[in-house]
Write a protein that holds these residues in place. Structure first.
Motif: not given
Length: 224
Positions: A64-67, A148-150, A211-216
């Motif tokens: 979801l955050f990546t989007e 996006a991860a940062a 609110a998890a973050c994607p990895s590179d």
């Protein structure tokens, strides 16, 4: 700040990918064998419901955050989230012309305040962009050149997001008029993908799922 007739920027603020930005990721099979995400045009966003097939909540939150990051990394947002002391403009994110600097409060310097030329709305006959409280994002909120991860880690950190809670980030993303300018930039500027309502819904869903973050690494996989 004195804008050029080619100037264009916004804050999140917030905030990635019609002209000059990153294209929408192609559909791919998500982790855990979930079905592929539906295709989406470069100027649109997937709705939160499109990620329901990702059974792992953490993975769904990351997706979801990546989007949502497709908005944050669009030139309409990155231009006013610079890593340096000057805003950028246009889809190629060139430095602001004429030259201006952020000043001590990110609103320009004496005699060259942002609001000296950037009014509360786009003027009808001029190309100067406008929205309420036009200003640069602080350096702690710089998105220029970041993944996006940062950006995700930055958005979650009150020390780097203007002291906002996650719920305040949701409200800011979905309702702040300055953020909303990104979808009504005026002149011939390409708007950010989707709409502010869609962006706000994605951010809300991201928070609701942890609110998890994607990895590179996961970002690269999503774009295959």
């Amino acid at each position: 700040m004195i804008p050029t007739v080619r100037g264009a920027c916004c804050t999140l603020g917030l905030l990635l990918f019609a002209c000059g930005g990153t294209p929408a990721p192609e559909p791919s099979t998500t982790r855990g064998g979930a079905p592929p995400l539906p295709p989406v045009a470069a100027n649109d966003l997937r709705a939160p419901e499109a990620f329901a097939g990702i059974s792992d909540t953490t993975e769904r939150s990351r997706a979801l955050f990546t989007e949502a990051s497709r908005v944050m990394l669009h030139p309409r947002c990155v231009n006013c989230h610079p890593a340096g002391d000057s805003p950028h403009q246009r889809d190629d994110m060139a430095l602001h012309d004429p030259p201006v600097v952020r000043g001590p409060e990110d609103k320009g310097v004496v005699g060259m305040q942002c609001t000296s030329c950037h009014q509360e709305r786009n003027p009808v006959l001029a190309r100067v962009p406008g929205a309420p409280q036009w200003h640069l994002a602080p350096k702690t909120m710089a998105w220029e050149g970041r993944s996006a991860a940062a950006i995700c880690a930055q958005v979650k950190d009150p020390a780097r997001n203007g002291g906002k809670s996650l719920q305040q980030i949701v409200e800011h993303s979905g309702h702040d008029p300055l953020v909303g300018w990104g979808w009504s930039p005026g002149a011939d500027r390409a708007p950010a993908p989707g709409s502010q309502a869609k962006f706000g819904a994605l951010v809300a869903a991201w928070v609701a799922t942890g609110a998890a973050c994607p990895s590179d690494k996961s970002e690269k996989e999503a774009k295959r």
